[in-house]
Design an enzyme around this catalytic site. Sequence first.
Site, PDB file in Angstrom:
ATOM      1  N   ASP A 290       0.938  -1.251   0.193  1.00  0.00           N
ATOM      2  CA  ASP A 290       0.024  -0.113   0.093  1.00  0.00           C
ATOM      3  C   ASP A 290       0.752   1.192   0.209  1.00  0.00           C
ATOM      4  OD1 ASP A 290       1.294   0.103   2.122  1.00  0.00           O
ATOM      5  OD2 ASP A 290      -0.766  -0.165   3.265  1.00  0.00           O
TER       6      ASP A 290
ATOM      7  N   ASP B 164      -8.102  -7.111   1.096  1.00  0.00           N
ATOM      8  CA  ASP B 164      -6.590  -7.376   1.658  1.00  0.00           C
ATOM      9  C   ASP B 164      -7.410  -7.145   3.046  1.00  0.00           C
ATOM     10  OD1 ASP B 164      -5.339  -4.564   3.227  1.00  0.00           O
ATOM     11  OD2 ASP B 164      -6.609  -4.307   1.523  1.00  0.00           O
TER      12      ASP B 164
ATOM     13  N   GLY C 199      -1.301   5.405   2.210  1.00  0.00           N
ATOM     14  CA  GLY C 199      -2.097   6.543   3.017  1.00  0.00           C
ATOM     15  C   GLY C 199      -3.682   6.342   4.062  1.00  0.00           C
TER      16      GLY C 199
END
Length: 400
Positions: free
Chosen positions: A89, A262, A92
């Site tokens: 990722d 996820d 954010g």
Amino acid sequence: MKYDVLARAGFARRGNLHLPHSIVETPVFMPVGTQGTMKGVVTEQLVAMDCRILLCNTYHLGHRPGHERVKAAGGIHKMMNWNRSILTDSGGFQMVSLSKLMTVDENGVNFESPHTGEMMALPPEKSIEIQQALGADIMMQLDHVIHVLTTGDIVKEAMHRSIRWLDRCKVAHTRDDQAMFPILQGGLNLDLRKECAEEMAKRAKVGIAIGGLSGGEEKDHFWRVVAACCAALPPHLPRYVMGVGFPVDLVICSFLGADMFDCVYPTRTARFGTAMVRRGGLMQLNQKRYKEDFLPIDDKCKCNTCKNYTRAYIHSIAGKETVACHLVSIHNIKHQLDLMRDVRQAIQSNSVEKFLRQFLFDYYGPIQSENPSKQDTEKVQEVPQWVRDAVDHMGYTLDF
């Protein structure tokens, strides 16, 4: 990266995602190894479960051990002894989870490290630099994430900023062996979501993520946003709904047309002695009722925990020994991977309605008991209205 759609059933797709380190079958659940490690699970055990892809966290790896050190070790795959696929990722999400430690402006995000107190500037370009150093198969753009229940002009502002930041990420992205996904924002506003989807689709090459959900919104809003986004996105690209890990959510979102998910839920809930089961949903193994229950967690599960240990044994060590967390984590991850395997099979065989009926009847029914006669007298729980509405939207009916 290449994505092949192999079968369709209603809104759902069954596909193969071709990545440098593995072929990932979709819909897929990705376990989360935040700092390059799965809580209580080693990579050899993930391979034994046929896990093809997992997620690591850019923000945390950027702080500790640091992306330069990971790069010096040969990249995240080599460092954690994992030769299958990884998605990172962008950092954010920490705008929400670490909101008291950060500020955001057009340039990017400024974080205070929860480990050292050191300030870290994270503009979009830096997020991509870190992710390229980590070497994941799939990277995410840096997006402006706000809490899902936020209202007002900031929702539109964050959505447009995410589009502008995507353009900066695309310029910074220089490695052809790493895919990059845009992240769709817009809060619970379906019009903003559709506007963002249109802009992101113009820029997306290999896949698109749906962000900003699973943060405490009502489930009725949750599924409607997922459905609207999936309908607005290009049919040839995989769709990744971020932060989704509850079994019912995985099933519903898959049949609404999403492909990737996820969540830390399987390992986080294992720390409290909670196992995920098809019949009854959740099993609280620290409850006294399991003190003399010598069944496995799930007699149909083929994980190492269910093959070798009983509910009574895990009950006796839950909250006392770290091995209890390890055993339940193994089971919970295998449960999610097997659930997605069955979802794929239902799509492939065009038997989604049949699967939904059985899955929901079992999930909201009683937990398997050593006393079958008692279990037979127990009634199924009420299936939540949001689930029924989502199933109706898909064009299917439940017979209970």
